[in-house]
Design a protein around this motif. Sequence first.
Motif, short mmCIF file in Angstrom:
data_model
loop_
_atom_site.label_atom_id
_atom_site.label_comp_id
_atom_site.label_asym_id
_atom_site.label_seq_id
_atom_site.Cartn_x
_atom_site.Cartn_y
_atom_site.Cartn_z
N LEU A 45 57.06 41.89 -74.64
CA LEU A 45 58.24 42.59 -74.33
C LEU A 45 59.31 42.76 -75.56
CD1 LEU A 45 58.64 40.76 -70.83
CD2 LEU A 45 58.39 42.88 -70.94
N TRP A 46 59.40 41.46 -76.04
CA TRP A 46 60.53 41.63 -77.41
C TRP A 46 60.06 42.79 -78.11
CZ3 TRP A 46 65.14 39.95 -78.47
CH2 TRP A 46 65.50 40.03 -79.65
N ASN A 47 58.84 42.79 -78.60
CA ASN A 47 58.19 43.73 -79.63
C ASN A 47 58.40 45.21 -79.14
OD1 ASN A 47 57.38 41.63 -81.36
ND2 ASN A 47 55.21 41.52 -80.79
N ALA A 48 58.30 45.25 -77.60
CA ALA A 48 58.47 46.86 -77.22
C ALA A 48 60.17 46.99 -76.85
CB ALA A 48 57.60 46.71 -75.91
N GLY A 49 60.96 46.33 -77.28
CA GLY A 49 62.20 46.51 -77.23
C GLY A 49 63.09 46.04 -76.04
N TYR A 50 62.48 45.07 -75.11
CA TYR A 50 62.91 44.83 -74.01
C TYR A 50 63.53 43.42 -74.57
CZ TYR A 50 60.32 47.86 -70.85
OH TYR A 50 59.58 48.87 -70.21
N GLU A 51 64.62 42.73 -73.68
CA GLU A 51 65.05 41.59 -74.04
C GLU A 51 64.66 40.36 -72.75
OE1 GLU A 51 69.44 41.10 -73.87
OE2 GLU A 51 69.53 38.98 -74.21
N LYS A 73 57.96 22.68 -74.40
CA LYS A 73 59.11 23.35 -74.72
C LYS A 73 58.94 23.78 -76.09
CE LYS A 73 62.54 21.35 -71.49
NZ LYS A 73 63.44 20.39 -71.12
N TRP A 74 58.03 23.27 -76.94
CA TRP A 74 57.80 23.97 -78.14
C TRP A 74 57.24 25.24 -78.12
CZ3 TRP A 74 52.57 24.76 -78.56
CH2 TRP A 74 51.84 23.97 -77.97
N VAL A 75 56.53 25.65 -76.90
CA VAL A 75 56.03 26.93 -76.84
C VAL A 75 57.19 28.01 -77.02
CG1 VAL A 75 54.94 28.71 -75.29
CG2 VAL A 75 54.06 26.26 -75.37
N VAL A 76 58.53 27.82 -76.50
CA VAL A 76 59.68 28.64 -76.58
C VAL A 76 59.80 28.75 -78.10
CG1 VAL A 76 61.92 29.00 -75.73
CG2 VAL A 76 60.47 27.94 -74.37
N ILE A 77 59.93 27.62 -78.90
CA ILE A 77 60.19 27.67 -80.39
C ILE A 77 59.09 28.70 -80.93
CG2 ILE A 77 60.33 26.54 -82.47
CD1 ILE A 77 61.11 23.92 -80.62
N SER A 78 58.00 28.61 -80.59
CA SER A 78 56.97 29.34 -81.15
C SER A 78 57.11 30.96 -80.89
CB SER A 78 55.46 29.11 -80.66
OG SER A 78 54.92 27.50 -80.98
N LEU A 123 57.67 33.77 -83.59
CA LEU A 123 56.97 35.16 -83.78
C LEU A 123 57.71 36.27 -83.58
CD1 LEU A 123 53.66 34.53 -81.47
CD2 LEU A 123 54.01 35.85 -83.60
N THR A 124 58.68 36.15 -82.78
CA THR A 124 59.54 37.34 -82.56
C THR A 124 60.95 37.52 -83.52
OG1 THR A 124 60.72 36.28 -80.45
CG2 THR A 124 58.77 37.72 -80.31
N SER A 125 61.02 36.30 -84.27
CA SER A 125 62.41 36.19 -84.89
C SER A 125 63.65 36.41 -84.23
CB SER A 125 62.41 37.29 -85.99
OG SER A 125 61.17 37.10 -86.97
N SER A 126 63.55 35.70 -82.90
CA SER A 126 64.76 36.14 -81.95
C SER A 126 65.11 34.75 -81.41
CB SER A 126 64.11 36.96 -80.92
OG SER A 126 63.19 36.14 -80.24
N GLY A 167 47.57 32.88 -84.02
CA GLY A 167 47.25 31.42 -83.73
C GLY A 167 48.50 30.55 -83.27
N LEU A 168 49.62 31.32 -83.07
CA LEU A 168 50.84 30.52 -82.67
C LEU A 168 51.11 30.31 -81.07
CD1 LEU A 168 53.70 31.97 -85.03
CD2 LEU A 168 52.50 29.67 -85.19
N LEU A 169 50.21 30.90 -80.51
CA LEU A 169 50.28 30.94 -78.97
C LEU A 169 48.97 30.66 -78.07
CD1 LEU A 169 52.98 33.56 -77.84
CD2 LEU A 169 53.26 31.18 -77.95
N GLY A 170 48.65 30.19 -77.26
CA GLY A 170 47.46 30.10 -76.40
C GLY A 170 47.55 29.33 -75.22
#
Length: 352
Positions: free
Chosen positions: A34-40, A52-57, A61-64, A198-201
């Motif tokens: 979603l982020w990569n396609a221009g959504y928020e 919670k660390w998934v949110v950090i990953s 990944l999105t530099s957001s 390899g950052l999400l799974g």
Amino acid sequence: MKKKSDMKKGNSNRPKILVTGGAGFIGSHTTVELWNAGYEPVIVDNFSNSKKWVVISIRELTSSGIRCYDVDCCDQTNMRKVFEKEGQFYGIIHFAAYKSVSESVDQPELYYSNNIGALKCIMELKEEFGIPDLIFSSSATVYGDVKNLPVTENAPLGAASSPYGVTKQLGEELLLDAFETGAIILRYFNPIGAHPSGLLGELPAGTPQNLVPFITQTAIGKRKALKVFGTDYNTSDGTCIRDYIHVVDLARAHLSALGRLLVDRKTDIFNVGTGRGYSVKEVVETFQKVNGITLPVIYDARREGDVEAVYADCTKANQLLLNWRAEYSLDDALMHAWKWEIRLAEGIDLAA
Ligand SMILES: NC(=O)c1ccc[n+]([C@@H]2O[C@H](COP(=O)([O-])OP(=O)(O)OC[C@H]3O[C@@H](n4cnc5c(N)ncnc54)[C@H](O)[C@@H]3O)[C@@H](O)[C@H]2O)c1
């Protein structure tokens, strides 16, 4: 018909999408797409089956600075606060649910209250806040024991074999009754793989019930041997056949579904798979081939409740979800799943 310019915007000028269960396996990959396609994307998750660390990953990944609320979707008071704080959402993608078939057999009440409770709360808030679009995670499990392959969206439903399946079938019915327009139900086949980085799974709790995490955990040495349940099915090699779809392809189907609602508001149902079935033996052999690993395999008796073969007819999704189609191969999915397992083994702070 809505135009892009009519979409409700957040501060960032990107159309804001609420992603419930956005820290989970499919939700985390969808948030990134979603982020990569221009959504928020804005995540709500109670971390009952994620970390919670998934949110950090996801942020890495999105530099957001994608926002995440630690809220239970059944908690209407706190969910309303999220809606009030965030302002208008353009759409909701509702992943939040419990998903274990066997756990649902042991604790049906838990599954009815969480899966139906969360959906009802989301539906009420959608109405209250005038959110145009809702995408719902359903499952091929609603088809039960399939008679004709590949299975189309019109096949008779037979989910009553597990309380989990019932929650998905009931969820579909609630949505079809409530919304003639503005809702899309996606029936997922078998999501596998991981983000190519390899950052999400997938993070299975306890012993994995699905084939691919069982394979990767065996390969890494967490499990002694891979158990293959049933070798006497009426299939080419005797093992069960499933339609395995790469999780990033599945994530992208949600974006296509949002796009679909821009051109046709009609509430609708779509199969999301690859349209091709692979046997358990084929998956095991492919994993070994692409990753250069030999797995210890035990061939065991059939497991109760397993359907012999199921794979999707994806014609409707290919035609109507803005030409969406699965692009990653089984080889890709099994390489990415292995990369993810290695990352887990190398150590993320799993207590976080
Ligand atoms: N993974 C599959 O094989 C599969 C197949 C078909 C359908 N689905 C459906 O897709 C959706 C996502 O599946 P997944 O594999 O990503 O599962 P997951 O468990 O990895 O993700 C679900 C997320 O929802 C959260 N959650 C659960 N109940 C919640 C609640 N009440 N409030 C807030 N957060 C809550 C969990 O913490 C988790 O992060 C689910 O609805 C599932 O039933 C999954």
